[in-house]
Scaffold this active site. Structure first.
Site, PDB file in Angstrom:
ATOM      1  N   SER A  82       0.787  -1.229   0.000  1.00 56.86           N
ATOM      2  CA  SER A  82       0.000   0.000   0.000  1.00 56.86           C
ATOM      3  C   SER A  82       0.820   1.281   0.000  1.00 56.86           C
ATOM      4  O   SER A  82       0.359   2.312  -0.451  1.00 56.86           O
ATOM      5  CB  SER A  82      -0.938   0.008   1.205  1.00 56.86           C
ATOM      6  OG  SER A  82      -1.831  -1.077   1.103  1.00 56.86           O
ATOM      7  N   SER A  83       1.994   1.261   0.559  1.00 51.59           N
ATOM      8  CA  SER A  83       2.792   2.488   0.598  1.00 51.59           C
ATOM      9  C   SER A  83       4.267   2.151   0.450  1.00 51.59           C
ATOM     10  O   SER A  83       4.680   0.996   0.583  1.00 51.59           O
ATOM     11  CB  SER A  83       2.555   3.246   1.915  1.00 51.59           C
ATOM     12  OG  SER A  83       2.923   2.438   3.013  1.00 51.59           O
TER      13      SER A  83
END
Length: 199
Positions: free
Chosen positions: A11-12
């Site tokens: 996600s990041s």
């Protein structure tokens, strides 16, 4: 030996896909798959633009691999609808889908049954969308609203006068904001009208 591709997403940028990759590589070894490509995205699952996923799908369409391995189904899609679309396309082009976490394998009988169910759901959704559009059009007609483009209204006299002044079909069409085919059709239509040549 089947050719396999791995797709991972985190996600990041401060997360690492290595855990997913290790699990998928181990799965490939256990199943005697040859890993021919690995794709990774470091981006939110809700983002429409995902370079890794786009490249993976492009290579799948080219027949570069036979099986796609993902760590979890939610890694590949930004929504249920998107997941159904991806799975449906992979099935159509003959690429098996294997999810490590859900133990889903479209190469097996249960997995193929799930693909059939998913396909039926996708078809039902498409049918419902079409029916909603048709219902909206019926309601609009009942309310007196026009469906589709407004009819083309042309100044036939002006078109004929332009032609008599020696303007080309292209010039007339540009002046009336229509195609040259439309101008030709109008001139032919009125050329057979009684008394036309006296105009």
């Amino acid at each position: 030996m089947k050719r396999a591709a791995l797709y991972t997403r985190v996600s990041s940028c401060d997360q690492h896909p290595e855990t997913q990759v290790l699990d998928l590589r181990q799965m490939a070894v256990q199943r005697d798959y040859e890993i021919v490509a690995e794709y990774t995205d470091k981006i939110s699952g809700t983002k429409a633009k995902r370079p890794g996923l786009d490249q993976m799908m492009a290579d799948a369409r080219r027949g570069r691999f036979d099986v796609l391995l993902v760590w979890a189904s939610d890694r590949i899609a930004r929504s249920v609808k998107h997941f159904l679309d991806v799975l449906d396309e992979l099935n159509r082009i003959g690429v098996e889908f294997v999810s490590f976490r859900e133990n889903l394998d479209t190469g097996g009988p249960l997995g193929r049954a799930i693909v059939v169910i998913i396909g039926a759901i996708a078809e039902l959704e498409r049918s419902l969308i079409v029916e909603r559009v048709r219902a909206g059009m019926r309601r609009a007609r009942l309310e007196g609203q026009r469906i589709g483009r407004a009819p083309l209204v042309l100044d036939n006299l002006a078109i004929r006068q332009d032609r008599q002044r020696g303007l080309s079909l292209r010039q007339i069409a540009k002046g009336h904001s229509v195609s040259t085919a439309t101008i030709q059709r109008e001139l032919r239509k009125h050329a057979t009208t009684p008394g036309e040549h006296a105009a």
